[in-house]
Design a protein around this motif. Sequence first.
Motif, PDB file in Angstrom:
ATOM      1  N   VAL A   1      36.348 -22.306 -26.916  1.00 20.00           N
ATOM      2  CA  VAL A   1      37.619 -23.194 -26.445  1.00 20.00           C
ATOM      3  C   VAL A   1      39.059 -21.895 -27.301  1.00 20.00           C
ATOM      4  O   VAL A   1      40.349 -22.467 -27.691  1.00 20.00           O
ATOM      5  CB  VAL A   1      38.275 -24.205 -27.091  1.00 20.00           C
ATOM      6  N   GLY A   2      38.963 -21.055 -27.528  1.00 18.91           N
ATOM      7  CA  GLY A   2      40.148 -20.171 -27.767  1.00 18.91           C
ATOM      8  C   GLY A   2      40.788 -20.456 -28.720  1.00 18.91           C
ATOM      9  O   GLY A   2      42.023 -19.840 -29.146  1.00 18.91           O
ATOM     10  N   LEU A   3      40.452 -20.817 -29.616  1.00 15.17           N
ATOM     11  CA  LEU A   3      41.174 -20.798 -31.179  1.00 15.17           C
ATOM     12  C   LEU A   3      40.466 -20.013 -32.209  1.00 15.17           C
ATOM     13  O   LEU A   3      39.454 -19.544 -31.769  1.00 15.17           O
ATOM     14  CB  LEU A   3      40.621 -22.092 -32.007  1.00 15.17           C
ATOM     15  N   SER A   4      41.445 -19.827 -33.715  1.00 12.24           N
ATOM     16  CA  SER A   4      40.530 -19.159 -34.448  1.00 12.24           C
ATOM     17  C   SER A   4      40.356 -19.621 -35.702  1.00 12.24           C
ATOM     18  O   SER A   4      40.530 -21.035 -36.429  1.00 12.24           O
ATOM     19  CB  SER A   4      41.143 -17.296 -34.522  1.00 12.24           C
ATOM     20  N   VAL A   5      39.735 -19.222 -36.925  1.00 12.49           N
ATOM     21  CA  VAL A   5      39.198 -19.698 -38.429  1.00 12.49           C
ATOM     22  C   VAL A   5      41.033 -20.741 -39.141  1.00 12.49           C
ATOM     23  O   VAL A   5      40.937 -21.553 -39.475  1.00 12.49           O
ATOM     24  CB  VAL A   5      38.429 -19.294 -39.178  1.00 12.49           C
ATOM     25  N   SER A   6      41.597 -19.674 -38.250  1.00 15.69           N
ATOM     26  CA  SER A   6      43.029 -20.197 -38.806  1.00 15.69           C
ATOM     27  C   SER A   6      44.130 -20.769 -38.627  1.00 15.69           C
ATOM     28  O   SER A   6      44.579 -21.389 -39.079  1.00 15.69           O
ATOM     29  CB  SER A   6      44.092 -18.772 -38.891  1.00 15.69           C
TER      30      SER A   6
ATOM     31  N   LEU B   1      34.305 -18.597 -43.614  1.00 16.23           N
ATOM     32  CA  LEU B   1      34.649 -18.627 -43.445  1.00 16.23           C
ATOM     33  C   LEU B   1      36.640 -17.967 -43.821  1.00 16.23           C
ATOM     34  O   LEU B   1      37.328 -17.747 -42.833  1.00 16.23           O
ATOM     35  CB  LEU B   1      34.423 -20.257 -42.885  1.00 16.23           C
ATOM     36  N   GLY B   2      36.489 -17.563 -44.603  1.00 16.43           N
ATOM     37  CA  GLY B   2      37.599 -17.293 -45.143  1.00 16.43           C
ATOM     38  C   GLY B   2      38.770 -18.351 -45.654  1.00 16.43           C
ATOM     39  O   GLY B   2      40.049 -17.710 -45.525  1.00 16.43           O
ATOM     40  N   LEU B   3      38.298 -19.678 -46.073  1.00 18.49           N
ATOM     41  CA  LEU B   3      38.746 -20.341 -46.090  1.00 18.49           C
ATOM     42  C   LEU B   3      39.054 -21.236 -47.628  1.00 18.49           C
ATOM     43  O   LEU B   3      38.512 -21.246 -48.802  1.00 18.49           O
ATOM     44  CB  LEU B   3      39.016 -22.121 -44.977  1.00 18.49           C
ATOM     45  N   ASP B   4      40.708 -21.435 -48.210  1.00 18.59           N
ATOM     46  CA  ASP B   4      41.158 -22.241 -49.016  1.00 18.59           C
ATOM     47  C   ASP B   4      40.211 -23.296 -49.121  1.00 18.59           C
ATOM     48  O   ASP B   4      39.677 -24.308 -48.182  1.00 18.59           O
ATOM     49  CB  ASP B   4      42.207 -22.517 -49.221  1.00 18.59           C
ATOM     50  N   GLU B   5      39.003 -23.783 -50.813  1.00 19.40           N
ATOM     51  CA  GLU B   5      38.847 -24.588 -50.714  1.00 19.40           C
ATOM     52  C   GLU B   5      39.096 -26.259 -51.079  1.00 19.40           C
ATOM     53  O   GLU B   5      38.450 -26.715 -50.486  1.00 19.40           O
ATOM     54  CB  GLU B   5      38.356 -24.712 -51.691  1.00 19.40           C
ATOM     55  N   SER B   6      40.325 -26.483 -50.861  1.00 14.40           N
ATOM     56  CA  SER B   6      40.973 -27.229 -50.043  1.00 14.40           C
ATOM     57  C   SER B   6      40.735 -27.432 -49.253  1.00 14.40           C
ATOM     58  O   SER B   6      41.000 -29.228 -48.383  1.00 14.40           O
ATOM     59  CB  SER B   6      42.616 -27.338 -50.166  1.00 14.40           C
ATOM     60  N   VAL B   7      40.552 -26.741 -47.670  1.00 14.93           N
ATOM     61  CA  VAL B   7      40.509 -26.910 -46.173  1.00 14.93           C
ATOM     62  C   VAL B   7      39.134 -27.264 -46.055  1.00 14.93           C
ATOM     63  O   VAL B   7      38.429 -27.620 -45.029  1.00 14.93           O
ATOM     64  CB  VAL B   7      40.867 -25.900 -45.836  1.00 14.93           C
ATOM     65  N   VAL B   8      38.338 -27.073 -47.001  1.00 15.83           N
ATOM     66  CA  VAL B   8      36.587 -27.487 -47.077  1.00 15.83           C
ATOM     67  C   VAL B   8      36.199 -27.887 -48.827  1.00 15.83           C
ATOM     68  O   VAL B   8      35.259 -27.942 -49.635  1.00 15.83           O
ATOM     69  CB  VAL B   8      35.684 -26.039 -47.007  1.00 15.83           C
ATOM     70  N   PRO B   9      36.153 -29.430 -48.208  1.00 17.75           N
ATOM     71  CA  PRO B   9      36.397 -30.163 -49.212  1.00 17.75           C
ATOM     72  C   PRO B   9      35.345 -30.469 -49.701  1.00 17.75           C
ATOM     73  O   PRO B   9      33.731 -31.211 -48.801  1.00 17.75           O
ATOM     74  CB  PRO B   9      37.297 -31.586 -49.402  1.00 17.75           C
ATOM     75  N   SER B  10      35.038 -31.005 -50.803  1.00 13.53           N
ATOM     76  CA  SER B  10      33.445 -31.287 -51.229  1.00 13.53           C
ATOM     77  C   SER B  10      33.289 -32.984 -52.544  1.00 13.53           C
ATOM     78  O   SER B  10      34.568 -33.239 -53.020  1.00 13.53           O
ATOM     79  CB  SER B  10      32.998 -30.622 -52.408  1.00 13.53           C
ATOM     80  N   ASN B  11      32.867 -33.462 -51.624  1.00 16.00           N
ATOM     81  CA  ASN B  11      32.600 -35.375 -52.265  1.00 16.00           C
ATOM     82  C   ASN B  11      31.318 -35.152 -53.270  1.00 16.00           C
ATOM     83  O   ASN B  11      30.771 -36.683 -53.840  1.00 16.00           O
ATOM     84  CB  ASN B  11      33.221 -36.527 -51.433  1.00 16.00           C
TER      85      ASN B  11
END
Length: 353
Positions: A266-271, A293-303
């Motif tokens: 869809v023409g978007l990126s990880v950022s 993905l090079g993302l901060d852990e706050s963007v990939v939460p865990s419960n």
Amino acid sequence: MGSVIVGTGVAQPPHVVSNADLVKVMDTSDEWIQSRTGVARRRYVAPGVGSVQLAAEAVSAALNDAGVAPGEVDLLVNATMTPDMFAPGNAALVQAEVGLERICAFEIRQQCSGFVYGLELADAMLANGRATTAVVVGAEAHAGYMPFGPTSWAMLRGTHDGPADPDEYAAATDSRAWSVLFGDGAGACVLRRGEDDSGFIGGRLFSDGGSYDLIHVPGIGFSRQPYIDAAQLEAGLCIPQMKGMELFRQAVRAMPSAVTGVLDSVGLSVSDLDLVIAHQANARIVSAVGTALGLDESVVPSNIAEHGNTTAATLPILFHEQRLAGRVGSGALVAFTAFGAGAHWGASLYRVP
Ligand code: UT7
């Protein structure tokens, strides 16, 4: 126009079992479970309570949250790997329990990726006009799989002080690698067709039956006559068999790849991502997905600490919690992704209206 999530709801059984409780019934430790998996506690349904009841509670809560009456729903997609009965699937039973009309209600057996498959199917049926108001629900009652005997269950429920029965203890220890991971619960989303270019904007689904034995339950199958017998139970064929390390390796590759693939399409990126709702099979897998993905852990939460792996219920429970925490604001870009038994995996991209 993608469909939009107009309400969410969850259901959780009241019985909480901590790692310290499990230590009484098998050879394990809180330190091992927390450091290797991230799980601190999980919930188990009581006998007589199944995934239909959990699903019905979650669906009712989601409808209430959305302000949608049961009579307005015309599609129910139910995902579970722990149905109340072999046939029919849960979908019809949930439809009746919630008091929905005689609508299209069907079951999908996609295990951990059940919810992402359900979202994609519901979105497609809303887009092509087959439905106007859909509910997707994931619900699991894994307690029935748990390798605990009657004394162990009584200890976990607090009705027996112990000590554990030695045979039960040995059997539970044999299954410790997978049994400590799972917990029970349900989550549901109500979807309607959107009015602008937000909502579900892309998705990708994959399967690889060549990897079916990464995690599978080999018993209770109609290639056998009879399809279930005491020998299968005795051989442990009715509980999960898991190749944990290989499953781990494939999961940490497949989920990031599915997410980047759908972003590319869809023409978007990880950022551009604000939130990744990733399947919670192991906190280390979630963390590795974020790193890939090079993302901060706050963007990939865990419960997973609070719930364990709730299979098809994981994504809607995590999404619901993130909504309540104010993490799903207008305009946010959310990726849902999961990998599990099949192997099946995929990702859906959601722009919050
Ligand atoms: O949604 C799909 C479901 N599952 C997954 O995606 C699971 C993916 N895999 C994993 O999460 C990890 O592979 C596990 C958590 C299942 C296992 O972690 P691991 O680091 O791969 O451990 P392992 O299986 O290699 O076992 C290491 C050791 C073994 O002992 P030895 O042979 O080294 O003496 C196991 O017997 O840890 C032992 N072990 C345990 N010890 C205490 C395995 N389970 C436990 C346990 N408590 N619960």
